[in-house]
Write an enzyme that holds these catalytic residues in place. Structure first.
Site, PDB file in Angstrom:
ATOM      1  N   GLU A 103       0.838  -1.199   0.000  1.00  0.00           N
ATOM      2  CA  GLU A 103       0.000   0.000   0.000  1.00  0.00           C
ATOM      3  C   GLU A 103       0.873   1.250   0.000  1.00  0.00           C
ATOM      4  OE1 GLU A 103      -3.352  -0.490   2.694  1.00  0.00           O
ATOM      5  OE2 GLU A 103      -3.874  -2.375   1.737  1.00  0.00           O
TER       6      GLU A 103
HETATM    7  C1  HEM Z   1      -9.345  -1.281   4.202  1.00  0.00           C
HETATM    8  C2  HEM Z   1      -8.889   3.373   5.484  1.00  0.00           C
HETATM    9  C3  HEM Z   1      -4.983   3.613   2.663  1.00  0.00           C
HETATM   10  C4  HEM Z   1      -6.595  -0.298   0.336  1.00  0.00           C
HETATM   11  C5  HEM Z   1      -9.569  -0.058   4.806  1.00  0.00           C
HETATM   12  C6  HEM Z   1     -10.559   0.205   5.819  1.00  0.00           C
HETATM   13  C7  HEM Z   1     -10.463   1.524   6.153  1.00  0.00           C
HETATM   14  C8  HEM Z   1      -9.385   2.086   5.375  1.00  0.00           C
HETATM   15  C9  HEM Z   1     -11.303   2.284   7.171  1.00  0.00           C
HETATM   16  C10 HEM Z   1     -11.517  -0.808   6.412  1.00  0.00           C
HETATM   17  C11 HEM Z   1     -12.882  -0.651   5.857  1.00  0.00           C
HETATM   18  C12 HEM Z   1     -13.743  -1.803   6.256  1.00  0.00           C
HETATM   19  O1  HEM Z   1     -13.253  -2.771   6.842  1.00  0.00           O
HETATM   20  O2  HEM Z   1     -14.946  -1.772   5.987  1.00  0.00           O
HETATM   21  C13 HEM Z   1      -7.652   3.774   4.965  1.00  0.00           C
HETATM   22  C14 HEM Z   1      -6.876   4.937   5.396  1.00  0.00           C
HETATM   23  C15 HEM Z   1      -5.763   4.964   4.622  1.00  0.00           C
HETATM   24  C16 HEM Z   1      -5.873   3.864   3.681  1.00  0.00           C
HETATM   25  C17 HEM Z   1      -7.256   5.892   6.499  1.00  0.00           C
HETATM   26  C18 HEM Z   1      -4.587   5.900   4.711  1.00  0.00           C
HETATM   27  C19 HEM Z   1      -3.863   5.953   5.877  1.00  0.00           C
HETATM   28  C20 HEM Z   1      -5.173   2.651   1.694  1.00  0.00           C
HETATM   29  C21 HEM Z   1      -4.390   2.543   0.485  1.00  0.00           C
HETATM   30  C22 HEM Z   1      -4.851   1.439  -0.188  1.00  0.00           C
HETATM   31  C23 HEM Z   1      -5.906   0.851   0.637  1.00  0.00           C
HETATM   32  C24 HEM Z   1      -3.305   3.503   0.046  1.00  0.00           C
HETATM   33  C25 HEM Z   1      -4.442   0.874  -1.527  1.00  0.00           C
HETATM   34  C26 HEM Z   1      -3.135   0.816  -1.926  1.00  0.00           C
HETATM   35  C27 HEM Z   1      -7.365  -0.976   1.260  1.00  0.00           C
HETATM   36  C28 HEM Z   1      -7.719  -2.385   1.146  1.00  0.00           C
HETATM   37  C29 HEM Z   1      -8.467  -2.682   2.294  1.00  0.00           C
HETATM   38  C30 HEM Z   1      -8.595  -1.432   3.051  1.00  0.00           C
HETATM   39  C31 HEM Z   1      -7.333  -3.355   0.028  1.00  0.00           C
HETATM   40  C32 HEM Z   1      -9.023  -4.063   2.688  1.00  0.00           C
HETATM   41  C33 HEM Z   1      -7.876  -4.829   3.323  1.00  0.00           C
HETATM   42  C34 HEM Z   1      -8.274  -6.124   3.976  1.00  0.00           C
HETATM   43  O3  HEM Z   1      -9.438  -6.356   4.273  1.00  0.00           O
HETATM   44  O4  HEM Z   1      -7.360  -6.926   4.231  1.00  0.00           O
HETATM   45  N1  HEM Z   1      -8.874   1.104   4.550  1.00  0.00           N
HETATM   46  N2  HEM Z   1      -7.007   3.150   3.950  1.00  0.00           N
HETATM   47  N3  HEM Z   1      -6.084   1.637   1.735  1.00  0.00           N
HETATM   48  N4  HEM Z   1      -7.893  -0.439   2.393  1.00  0.00           N
HETATM   49 FE1  HEM Z   1      -7.509   1.362   3.131  1.00  0.00          FE
END
Ligand code: HEM
Ligand code: HEM
Length: 352
Positions: A143
């Site tokens: 990420e």
């Molecule tokens: C999951 C916020 C950066 C891709 C999540 C979730 C949140 C979130 C709240 C959980 C949502 C849920 O479970 O319903 C953030 C914040 C970021 C960030 C605050 C910055 C600090 C990123 C970036 C990427 C990304 C840069 C892509 C390169 C994902 C993915 C998941 C996820 C793939 C699911 C992961 C899993 O379930 O294993 N993010 N995100 N996020 N985010 Fe982010």
């Protein structure tokens, strides 16, 4: 699980033919769902704040800047907004996310909207709250690929950020910390909620907020058993269930390599167990499932009916349920893109 058995046993009787009585439908729905509130006043209890903490405008402003700032990533290219685009329902619209160095991540990015209402974060619930969650992507190799040390050095190099942290955390002797970064991001995210979708307006008493087809879809969503797993304010996001409780979907939709909650608990019963996806704004966030393998919401509903409830829905029921799911699209947050603090000579340069 116990919750599933209870939910399945508790199906209300099928509705009578003809138009649906709005009052009865609302009463049945109100027992299972809640409307999204207009505002979140405080974050629920978390590890950093066992008694829960009030949201302040200073923390939200800081969190907004951090959310939109690509300099929080090692490459200087990727921000939270890259994968949780506030103009795209809080998601990225890709099957699985692309991160640092164009690496393809293993899972679909869920929406960041309304995530404050989920019981825990990620498809497998491995982060207990949004503050813990925010530390993950920042450090994840696929990420943002940053380190807490480089993040702090970056923030401390910019007087604009120093001032924002100071005003957000006035009690703190050393306000620019990884914990406070996570805390501010969490507070901003708790403002990313989407009230007043047609379904919320119906729940709040407006009989005409949903049309007949949407009402039939809500009835079918409750009567066929979807609500055993998808309930509460987020219409999901509250508990964990095997994906394929009745019949396993194909490996394209449920890849063998991702065992879900098993990776968190190491308990055999948790193999291929995932959090019931929250369905708020689901019409905006294709493609679907943790694999992001399904682009058509209708097909996602059909997969759920065979994998989770074991009945073949009629084509009309599928259309009705999709129409109901469309009513879960709420008022999208209107965000003014922040002007970000100016870099200095001390700011670490982007690195591969
Ligand atoms: C999951 C916020 C950066 C891709 C999540 C979730 C949140 C979130 C709240 C959980 C949502 C849920 O479970 O319903 C953030 C914040 C970021 C960030 C605050 C910055 C600090 C990123 C970036 C990427 C990304 C840069 C892509 C390169 C994902 C993915 C998941 C996820 C793939 C699911 C992961 C899993 O379930 O294993 N993010 N995100 N996020 N985010 Fe982010
Ligand atoms: C995911 C709808 C029944 C558990 C989903 C998704 C939809 C959906 C549209 C994908 C959301 C997204 O990717 O953002 C429905 C409908 C149902 C139903 C219409 C009734 C016909 C159930 C039941 C259970 C369940 C009964 C629990 C036994 C889950 C789980 C996921 C999910 C665990 C996440 C799967 C993954 O890992 O990708 N549901 N659902 N659903 N649902 Fe359902």
């Amino acid at each position: 699980s116990g919750a599933l058995a209870l939910g399945l046993a508790a199906f209300p009787a099928m509705a009578q033919e003809g138009g649906l009585d709005a009052a009865t439908l609302r009463a049945d729905a109100a027992a299972l769902f809640e409307p999204i509130p207009d505002k979140v006043e405080a974050i629920r209890k978390s590890e950093i704040s066992p008694e829960g903490h009030k949201i302040t405008p200073e923390k939200v402003d800081l969190g907004r800047s951090l959310f939109f700032d690509p300099r929080m990533s090692k490459s200087g290219l990727i921000s939270c907004q890259t994968c949780h685009n506030a103009g795209l329902g809080g998601a990225d619209g890709l099957p699985t996310s692309i991160g640092h160095g164009w690496q393809k991540g293993p899972r679909n990015a869920p929406t960041a909207f309304n995530s404050v209402f989920n019981v825990a974060q990620f498809w497998d619930g491995r982060a207990p709250d949004l503050a813990e969650q925010a530390k993950g992507p920042l450090q994840a190799g696929v990420e943002m690929h940053n380190t807490p040390e480089n993040l702090i050095a970056t923030l401390k190099s910019m007087p604009g950020y120093e001032a924002m942290f100071k005003s957000a955390f006035p009690e703190d002797a050393d306000p620019v910390s990884f914990q406070n970064f996570a805390h501010a991001v969490e507070q901003f995210e708790s403002t990313l909620i989407t009230p007043d979708g047609k379904f919320d307006l119906f729940l709040k008493g407006d009989d005409n907020a949903m049309n007949e087809q949407e009402k039939r879809g809500l009835r079918a969503f409750m009567d066929t058993g979807c609500t055993a797993c998808h309930n509460g304010v987020n219409v999901g996001g509250q508990d964990y269930y095997p994906f394929g409780v009745v019949a396993k979907p194909g490996a394209d939709v449920l890849p063998a390599g991702d065992t879900g909650r098993f990776q968190v608990t190491k308990t055999v019963d948790d193999e291929y167990v995932f959090r019931a996806a929250p369905l708020r704004n689901v019409a905006l966030t294709a493609p679907y499932f943790h694999s992001g393998a399904v682009w058509d919401l209708k097909e996602a509903v059909q997969i759920m009916s065979s994998s989770q409830i074991g009945t073949d829905l009629t084509p009309d029921q599928v259309d009705d349920i999709v129409a109901f799911l469309d009513t879960l699209t709420g008022k999208q947050p209107q965000i003014v893109h922040p002007i970000l603090p100016l870099r200095t000579e001390q700011t670490p340069r982007p690195a591969p």
